[in-house]
Each structure stands twice: as structure tokens, then as C-alpha cells.
Design a protein around this motif. Structure first.
Motif, short mmCIF file in Angstrom:
data_model
loop_
_atom_site.label_atom_id
_atom_site.label_comp_id
_atom_site.label_asym_id
_atom_site.label_seq_id
_atom_site.Cartn_x
_atom_site.Cartn_y
_atom_site.Cartn_z
N LEU A 11 0.74 -1.17 -0.03
CA LEU A 11 -0.10 0.00 -0.02
C LEU A 11 0.91 1.40 -0.17
CD1 LEU A 11 -2.80 -1.01 2.40
CD2 LEU A 11 -2.80 -1.08 0.00
N LYS A 12 1.91 1.17 0.71
CA LYS A 12 2.85 2.41 0.61
C LYS A 12 3.42 2.48 -0.78
CE LYS A 12 7.00 4.24 3.21
NZ LYS A 12 7.93 3.98 3.90
N THR A 14 2.20 1.79 -3.64
CA THR A 14 1.22 2.10 -4.54
C THR A 14 0.76 3.46 -4.29
OG1 THR A 14 -0.83 1.13 -3.03
CG2 THR A 14 0.05 -0.15 -4.98
N THR A 15 0.74 3.92 -2.96
CA THR A 15 0.27 5.21 -2.69
C THR A 15 1.32 6.38 -3.02
OG1 THR A 15 -0.93 4.56 -0.69
CG2 THR A 15 -0.16 6.96 -0.97
N LEU A 18 1.20 6.70 -6.89
CA LEU A 18 0.09 7.23 -7.34
C LEU A 18 0.14 8.81 -8.17
CD1 LEU A 18 -3.13 7.46 -7.56
CD2 LEU A 18 -3.12 8.46 -5.29
N TYR A 103 -12.00 0.02 -2.08
CA TYR A 103 -11.01 0.57 -1.27
C TYR A 103 -10.05 1.41 -2.22
CZ TYR A 103 -6.60 1.42 1.32
OH TYR A 103 -5.57 1.83 1.77
N PHE A 104 -9.69 0.71 -3.33
CA PHE A 104 -8.50 1.32 -4.31
C PHE A 104 -9.08 2.53 -5.06
CE2 PHE A 104 -6.13 -2.50 -3.15
CZ PHE A 104 -4.96 -2.10 -2.95
N GLN A 107 -10.26 5.31 -1.95
CA GLN A 107 -9.30 5.77 -0.77
C GLN A 107 -7.95 6.00 -1.30
OE1 GLN A 107 -10.27 6.15 2.43
NE2 GLN A 107 -12.46 5.56 1.46
N ILE A 108 -7.81 5.53 -2.59
CA ILE A 108 -6.54 5.60 -3.30
C ILE A 108 -6.50 6.49 -4.55
CG2 ILE A 108 -4.39 4.64 -4.36
CD1 ILE A 108 -4.74 4.03 -1.40
N GLN A 111 -7.97 10.12 -4.64
CA GLN A 111 -6.82 11.21 -4.12
C GLN A 111 -6.18 12.04 -5.16
OE1 GLN A 111 -8.01 11.95 -0.80
NE2 GLN A 111 -9.59 9.81 -1.56
#
Length: 433
Positions: A11-12, A14-15, A18, A103-104, A107-108, A111
Motif C-alpha cells: 500500500l505504501k 502504491t500510494t 499514485l 478501497y483502491f 481511498q487511493i 485522491q
């Protein structure tokens, strides 16, 4: 490392990944180093001079898978192919989304929209608070067409050369609500701004509320004097809607400088963003008066985001727009404009020497850029189109619109000179029968 740590690490990453506007953008991965060196080599060169530099454009062409396609794609005025970086971004974000959509997506990926809004606004020379991201020019413009308060008897002026979806939207309002939809009829090419402005001016009555004008006419490539039309309209208290489907991402201009009140565009044409992406611009003080197409809150809000409610939509496509902006900015709008105009002039000038062939587009730079159309005596548009496919696997666009019976040809920055030579050769064979 246990499963929990693996997930946090993923997740870190992918964020951090982003957004196309980070150091981890796909454009930076694939092109940054090579294109930085390319830019150093040609830094400061005039855009017109660079338009014919085949060494430079050969590098740009490699960024498109379409440059090696089994067909010669010369209908970029319909939908342009995306560069490889844009394709990869959409695929990557789609794979991410499907690991856990709720979620993705929310939440991702969601953004990243504000950074994208800012980048689109910067390219358009306007405020991010005037930009809404949507799916195409039709959605953008129909939002305005259906969203404006008009009363029975109020008049709207457009033309028979506007895009069909917009014409039909106005006709639907005419049928349902009793507004009056007037349509001008132009015979392009026209190389006189005042002639065009006068046509709109002469159609105005005391009941005229809106002028709808197409910046670059889809059918022939005619560039319309939008600013002059808008200034004339505003002097009479009339608002102006601008269809910029074929201008944003190609011509160098700031949207506010056109002086319209509303502007809609598709991003999957000359910006080469993912297929199914578009943008709406509304002058800040006008936002609150336009009803949203799909309401999810206060319909009279002055927040441009009220026009973005679609329910569930494609976040991968939306975020892929960012990589298209990276690709575009690395070239530069003026350089792209001059290259595409050079390509159009290259084939069109040669085609003028072909017997029985007629060009229906001006070659003056003020009046055309990418799109041009031709006819050949004795042949229908569909016959010319079919022969181009048969002889050269060349994809164009046949058009039959009132008196206009032509084939539209529209290159892009990935188009090779050899492709245009093939086009001219095929047109010559077709004209000879």
C-alpha cells in the motif's frame, strides 16, 4: 516478512506511485532521461523550425504503439490512440483497482483527482476551480446545454456544422420546452473572420440568449474566430458556449482568452488521454447558475465538482490522463501544434496536384491545423474511404453532411512522413480510376 507487513509495504508503494505527477510516474520511468537529452539538444529552437525535424519526431513516434500498427491511422480527429505510457498507466491502475475496488478506487485513486485538476487547468491557462473532469466533450457540453435556465421562446444560435450530439441536445430542448434553436449554414473554407462573426450577429434577435460555437469544426478543420464572436455576443448580453473538442491539447491558447462562458472538450483526441476522458470549464461566476446533469447535493452550488458526479466511474481512465499531460508537456503545445499543422500541409499541398481532387480546408495557419478534407470528382466519400483501406490500409473518416461530401484526414504527432506519402500515392491512384 509476514502477510500484514507485505500488505502495508504494498500500500505504501502504491500510494507513492499514485499520480502521474510524482517522481514515480510511468513517463519518468520510460522517457525522462532520453527526452531530457533530446530537449537539451533542441532547446531554444523555434517551433516552426522544429516542425520538420524528422530526427526529433522519430523519437516521439516511438512513444506510440500506433506508429507501428498494421493500419495507417489518419482519423485522429475521431479518437487518437494513447501513448504507451498512458496505456500502461490505465492497465496498472486497473489491476490495482481490481485488488479491492471499493478501497483502491475511493481511498487511493480518487485522491489523485485534485492534482489532475490543477494540471488540466494549468494547460488551459485557467483556475482549477473552473475545471470538472468527465468522459468526453458531449458530456461536458450537454451538461451546460441541459443545465441552463431558458424559457419558452428564448433563442439559441448554433450552426449545421456543429457536432451532432450538441445539435440534438438543443433540438430536444426545443421539442420539450419550446425554446427556438436557430442554425446557421456555412460553406467552408472561409478565410474572413468578419464574415463569420457577421453571420452570427445577423441571426441575433432580442430573444437570443445563447450562441453555441465550435472552436475547430469537426467536419472540415475550420478554426472559428471564437474570441471575436464572444466579444460581439457579450456586447449584446448573450452567453457563449464553446465546443473545444478539437482544440484543447493541440492549439496554443488559454481557455479564458477565448472569452466564452462555457467550454467543453474531449481529452482522447489531440491530448491523447485514455479513451473516454473529457473536461468541462465553466467561468467561476457562472457555476452556481448551471444545473448539474446528475445531482448529488446542492444543485446551485458554486463548486465546479458538482458536475463530476457519475456514481461509479473508471478511475483508471481518469488517472491515466495525468500521463498524457506528462507526454504532452514534454513536447510542448506550440511544438505539437506546428508539427501537426506541418503534417497536414505536407500531404494536402501534394494532394492539390492530383487531378479531380478538391481540398475543402484552408491551408492558412489562422484557419486550420490538423484536420483537412478532400473530395474526388465522381466518387462518393464511402468509395474513397473503401479504396484507401483496400490500397493502403489507410483509415480516414467519410463524411456526408448536407452539401458536404468529403473524406476527412487527420494526422497526429506519431504519424510518419512515409505514411503521408502513401496516402498521396493512394489518392492519386484512386483519382485515375
Amino acid at each position: 516478512m509476514n502477510q500484514s507487513n507485505n500488505r502495508r509495504s504494498f500500500l505504501k508503494k502504491t500510494t507513492a506511485m499514485l499520480g502521474a505527477f510524482s517522481a514515480n510516474s510511468i513517463f519518468n520511468e520510460l522517457h525522462a532521461a532520453e527526452w531530457d537529452n533530446l530537449e537539451k539538444t533542441y532547446h531554444g529552437r523555434d517551433a516552426v523550425e522544429m516542425a520538420s525535424n524528422e530526427d526529433y519526431w522519430a523519437v516521439i513516434q516511438q512513444g506510440y504503439s500506433a506508429s507501428t500498427a498494421p493500419i495507417v491511422m489518419l482519423n485522429n480527429g475521431g479518437v487518437s490512440p494513447s501513448p504507451i505510457v498512458v496505456q500502461q498507466a490505465v492497465e496498472r491502475f486497473n489491476q490495482m483497482t481490481n485488488l479491492g475496488p471499493s478501497y483502491f478506487m475511493w481511498q487511493i485513486l480518487d485522491q489523485g483527482r485534485e492534482n489532475l485538476r490543477e494540471s488540466l487547468a494549468k494547460l488551459g491557462g485557467c483556475s482549477p476551480e473552473e475545471i470538472a473532469i468527465n468522459r468526453n466533450a458531449t458530456e461536458a457540453l450537454v451538461t451546460v446545454i441541459y443545465g441552463l435556465d431558458l424559457q419558452r421562446g428564448d433563442e439559441v444560435i448554433g450552426s449545421h456544422q456543429d457536432y451532432p450530439n450538441m445539435m440534438q441536445a438543443w433540438k430536444q430542448r426545443e421539442m420539450r420546452e419550446g425554446i427556438v434553436y436557430k442554425q446557421l449554414d456555412f460553406e467552408f473554407p472561409i478565410e474572413d473572420d468578419e464574415q463569420i462573426v457577421r453571420a452570427y450577429q445577423n441571426a441575433i434577435s432580442p430573444k437570443t440568449k445563447i450562441i453555441h460555437v465550435t472552436h475547430v469544426v469537426n467536419w472540415t478543420g475550420q478554426i472559428m474566430p471564437v474570441q471575436k464572436i464572444a466579444r460581439m455576443a457579450h456586447q449584446k448580453g448573450i452567453e457563449v458556449i464553446v465546443d473545444g473538442a478539437h482544440s484543447y491539447g493541440l492549439l496554443e491558447f488559454n481557455i479564458p482568452d477565448l472569452e466564452g462562458d462555457y467550454f467543453g472538450t474531449s481529452l482522447h483526441k489531440y491530448l491523447s488521454a485514455p479513451i473516454g476522458s473529457g473536461m468541462l470549464w465553466v467561468k467561476k461566476e457562472k457555476i452556481s447558475k448551471v444545473w448539474p446533469l446528475i445531482c448529488a447535493g446542492d444543485p446551485k452550488s458554486g463548486d465546479i465538482r458538482k458536475f463530476e458526479n457519475l456514481g461509479t466511474r473508471s478511475f483508471p481512465i481518469e488517472q491515466g490522463i495525468g500521463e498524457a499531460i506528462n507526454f504532452h508537456n514534454a513536447i510542448g503545445t506550440k511544438r505539437k501544434e506546428e508539427r501537426v499543422r506541418y503534417l497536414k500541409d505536407y500531404w494536402a499541398t501534394k494532394a492539390l496536384e492530383i487531378p479531380k481532387l478538391k481540398l475543402h480546408t484552408s491551408l492558412k495557419k489562422e484557419y486550420s491545423c490538423a484536420l483537412a478534407c478532400i473530395s474526388i470528382d465522381g466518387l462518393s466519400p464511402s468509395e474513397i474511404y473503401s479504396q484507401l483501406i483496400k490500397l493502403g490500409k489507410i483509415q480516414t473518416s467519410p463524411i456526408a453532411l448536407g452539401k458536404l461530401n468529403v473524406v476527412r484526414i487527420s494526422p497526429h504527432v506519431y504519424t510518419k512522413i512515409s505514411d503521408l506519402d502513401k496516402l498521396v500515392e493512394c489518392l492519386s491512384k484512386i483519382s485515375k480510376g
